[in-house]
Write a protein that holds these residues in place. Structure first.
Motif, PDB file in Angstrom:
ATOM      1  N   ILE A  56      39.318  47.451  33.310  1.00 50.85           N
ATOM      2  CA  ILE A  56      39.434  48.907  33.468  1.00 50.85           C
ATOM      3  C   ILE A  56      40.733  49.236  34.199  1.00 50.85           C
ATOM      4  N   ARG A  57      41.050  48.487  35.255  1.00 50.89           N
ATOM      5  CA  ARG A  57      42.268  48.761  36.020  1.00 50.89           C
ATOM      6  C   ARG A  57      43.512  48.651  35.129  1.00 50.89           C
ATOM      7  N   GLN A  58      43.590  47.600  34.340  1.00 53.77           N
ATOM      8  CA  GLN A  58      44.751  47.406  33.477  1.00 53.77           C
ATOM      9  C   GLN A  58      44.849  48.501  32.410  1.00 53.77           C
ATOM     10  N   MET A  59      43.710  48.814  31.779  1.00 52.11           N
ATOM     11  CA  MET A  59      43.728  49.814  30.708  1.00 52.11           C
ATOM     12  C   MET A  59      44.058  51.206  31.236  1.00 52.11           C
ATOM     13  N   ILE A  60      43.459  51.590  32.352  1.00 49.89           N
ATOM     14  CA  ILE A  60      43.703  52.923  32.912  1.00 49.89           C
ATOM     15  C   ILE A  60      45.140  53.038  33.422  1.00 49.89           C
ATOM     16  N   ASN A  61      45.696  51.955  33.944  1.00 48.51           N
ATOM     17  CA  ASN A  61      47.098  51.999  34.377  1.00 48.51           C
ATOM     18  C   ASN A  61      48.026  52.320  33.220  1.00 48.51           C
ATOM     19  N   ARG A  62      47.647  51.950  32.017  1.00 48.02           N
ATOM     20  CA  ARG A  62      48.451  52.302  30.841  1.00 48.02           C
ATOM     21  C   ARG A  62      48.062  53.691  30.322  1.00 48.02           C
ATOM     22  N   ASP A  89      38.052  45.193  37.961  1.00 51.11           N
ATOM     23  CA  ASP A  89      38.828  43.985  37.686  1.00 51.11           C
ATOM     24  C   ASP A  89      38.063  42.954  36.846  1.00 51.11           C
ATOM     25  N   ARG A  90      36.917  43.343  36.323  1.00 52.35           N
ATOM     26  CA  ARG A  90      36.152  42.443  35.450  1.00 52.35           C
ATOM     27  C   ARG A  90      36.624  42.632  34.018  1.00 52.35           C
ATOM     28  N   PRO A  91      36.911  41.570  33.294  1.00 48.30           N
ATOM     29  CA  PRO A  91      37.268  41.723  31.881  1.00 48.30           C
ATOM     30  C   PRO A  91      36.135  42.413  31.110  1.00 48.30           C
ATOM     31  N   VAL A  92      36.511  43.333  30.242  1.00 48.41           N
ATOM     32  CA  VAL A  92      35.534  44.113  29.472  1.00 48.41           C
ATOM     33  C   VAL A  92      35.623  43.726  27.999  1.00 48.41           C
TER      34      VAL A  92
END
Length: 128
Positions: A56-62, A89-92
């Protein structure tokens, strides 16, 4: 919501989403809410395929980059994580419909201030 675009996907000539009917001048407009959710899921899945963004953190940062004026990316991440019940930080697995529904519902809340769509409405795009 009025554009059937609950995640506020910006219109781009490069995108020809199924069910896209045009633009309101900034955001894409869709024939149905299911079409809007379908486009959002495809965009998020593309983040995973093209850029390796799994959390979620990675996707929302984009999706909502801190570099864009007015974005509170940290609050967006925190809210989506809390409302979805999925650690930021858990892979989804965006092929697992239960995770997809939770994430899209939480992102809808952040983008539009509304929640409570029936799971069936969010899931309907899978039929498109």
């Amino acid at each position: 919501m009025r554009n059937n675009n609950p995640l506020n996907i910006e219109w781009s000539r490069a995108n020809n989403w199924r069910g896209q009917t045009g633009s309101d001048g900034r955001f894409a407009t869709f024939l149905t809410m299911a079409h809007g959710y379908r486009a959002a899921l495809i965009a998020l899945r593309n983040y995973q395929k093209r850029y390796g963004l799994r959390t979620i953190r990675q996707m929302i940062n984009r999706w909502c980059p801190p570099s864009e004026r007015g974005n509170d990316t940290a609050a967006y991440i925190r809210t989506v994580s809390e409302l979805s019940g999925i650690d930021a930080d858990r892979p989804v697995d965006l092929n697992r419909m239960s995770d997809v529904v939770k994430i899209l519902d939480a992102m809808t809340y952040v983008e539009c201030g509304e929640r409570g769509y029936e799971d069936d409405i969010i899931k309907a795009f899978a039929m498109l």
